[in-house]
Design an enzyme around this catalytic site. Structure first.
Site, short mmCIF file in Angstrom:
data_model
loop_
_atom_site.label_atom_id
_atom_site.label_comp_id
_atom_site.label_asym_id
_atom_site.label_seq_id
_atom_site.Cartn_x
_atom_site.Cartn_y
_atom_site.Cartn_z
CD GLU A 130 -4.60 -6.17 3.70
OE1 GLU A 130 -5.17 -5.54 3.83
OE2 GLU A 130 -2.77 -5.77 3.43
CD GLU A 183 -2.79 -0.77 2.38
OE1 GLU A 183 -2.94 -0.61 3.01
OE2 GLU A 183 -4.30 -1.91 2.19
#
Ligand code: IFM
Length: 464
Positions: free
Chosen positions: A363, A171
């Site tokens: 995720e 991320e």
């Protein structure tokens, strides 16, 4: 109900049914075996930085309970697990000396997974930068990308015989946004230029690491980034200004990362927004975009919710505003809108914009605060409904041609949720914070059935 709701939905053979975690969120044992300090160890000690004064010092104690947690995964019937390697355990000062005890720990963990038939997906960087590097500028310093590539090579050499798939960076948008723009994550900076500089250096680090992987001649190894991808939706789809603002916001959150990694360079529209906000992007050097585009063998999709966008100024310097969401859309206990159809659309969009690149859901998950009841069980039926709806979306996207190879649920276990401490519970497995006792939630037992059979049961079917 459609037929899809009343029949078992079978996923392709070889689909990866996984769980996901990261080192600082689960390991604890921050002083063990020569581990160096990380930026999160330091950030947690800043008064008020983390709710309740929580820290990752103990977390889920997984550093010591790895065998127990691998047994939990085996019980869940999963065939894949994503975890991160802690840079400060392996190279405590960020560069230079390698700590063999750190390597030994992950050797045992990887072997333990493989013994249970669980394929490891290793993340190299999930936010726990060694403080020694932060003290020389952290990700603002271009040199950190070089140190990262050296660390990556140590990991490829140590584990590359057993780990085929690597997530380089987790991320990059969140690291720039929360860590350097809003000051909500380590290292707690509030500097717009720093945030975009950091994002660039993270992409550069990815490119340098992939280059090293290719040079090492590891033919079958694959690497990619796990992006925090947010579909953007116009507040008023009939208002051209909202539609334009939505496209711009997509540039900020998604395209700024995906486009350069996939060889399209930084998107011009967003480049102009950044230049207006922070001036010249002088940290982008000649040749960087070639390095960043060194390759990405899959796109890691971290998906939780969406952004609803209207034209106008929000808190930042951007010509768009993030709205609060729709009152009629259900939410998790953290207030995040539950929008599985947006996941299906996102997967199709990635398939169209970056054709041929395999997709991994690295995720996806939800916070529900359910605790053990009088019977000792955790009846988190809302999590079952959440995962079911998202897997149906994945199944639809696969049916429409999206090359989705696997789903790694966030998270295996309730863990340290960064600035929110231990309050949000994301796990398929409940952890009693006082005793470290693990209890597989109903959602975990349900997921085990799905993972073992490779199929989703009809909606409403009692499979527990
Ligand atoms: O817990 C985090 C994880 O570390 C990164 N992606 C989002 C998760 C939930 O907020």
């Amino acid at each position: 109900m459609t037929t899809d709701d009343t029949e078992f939905l079978r996923f392709p053979d070889g689909f990866r049914w996984g769980t996901s975690t990261s080192a600082y969120q689960v390991e604890g044992a921050v002083g063990a075996d020569g581990r160096g300090e990380s930026v999160w160890d330091r950030f947690c000690r800043v008064p008020g930085a983390v709710e309740n004064g929580d820290t990752g010092d103990v977390a889920c104690d997984q550093y010591r309970r790895g065998t127990e947690d691998i047994a939990l995964m085996a019980g869940l019937g999963t065939n894949a697990h994503r975890f991160s390697l802690a840079w400060p355990r392996i190279i405590p000062e960020g560069g230079g000396r390698v700590e063999k005890r750190g390597l030994d720990h992950y050797d045992r963990f990887i072997d333990g997974l493989l013994e249970q038939g669980i394929s490891p997906l290793a993340t190299l960087y999930h936010w726990d930068l060694p403080v020694a590097l932060q003290d020389s500028g952290g990700w603002r310093n271009r040199d950190t990308a070089e140190r990262f590539a050296e660390y990556a090579v140590v990991c490829f050499d140590a584990f590359g015989d057993r780990v085929r798939d690597w997530v380089t960076i987790n991320e990059p948008w969140i690291v720039g946004l929360l860590g350097h723009q809003l000051g909500l994550h380590a290292p707690g900076e509030k500097d717009l230029k720093a945030s975009v500089t950091v994002m660039h250096h993270l992409l550069l680090a990815h490119g340098l690491a992939v280059g090293a992987l290719r040079t090492a001649g590891r033919e079958d190894a694959r690497a990619g980034i796990a992006y925090s991808l947010f579909p953007n939706t116009p507040d008023d789809p009939s208002d051209p200004a909202d539609v334009a603002a939505t496209a711009a916001s997509d540039g900020y959150v998604n395209r700024w990362f995906l486009d350069p990694v996939h060889g399209h360079g930084y998107p011009q529209d967003m480049r102009e927004h950044w230049e207006q906000a922070v001036g010249e992007l002088d940290f982008i050097h000649d040749g960087d975009l070639g390095t960043i585009a060194a390759g990405s063998d899959f796109i890691g999709v971290n998906f939780y919710s969406r952004r609803i966008i209207s034209a106008g100024r929000g808190d930042g310097p951007w010509p768009w505003k993030v709205e609060k969401g729709r009152p009629d859309v259900p939410r998790t206990d953290l207030g995040w809108e539950i929008v599985p159809d947006d996941l299906a659309a996102l997967l199709m969009r990635l398939h169209e914009d970056y054709p041929g690149v395999p997709l991994l859901i690295t995720e996806n998950g939800a916070v529900y605060g359910d605790e053990p009841g009088a019977d000792g069980a955790v009846h988190d039926h809302r999590r079952i409904a959440f995962v079911d709806a998202h897997l149906r979306a994945v199944h639809r996207a696969i049916g429409a041609g999206a090359p989705v190879e696997g789903y790694y649920h966030w998270s295996l276990i309730d863990n340290f949720e960064w600035a929110m401490g231990y309050r949000p519970r994301f796990g398929l497995v409940h952890v009693d914070r006082r005793t470290q006792r693990r209890t597989v939630k109903d959602s975990g037992r349900w997921y085990a059935g799905v993972a073992r059979s490779g199929a989703l049961p009809p909606i409403g079917e009692d499979v527990l």
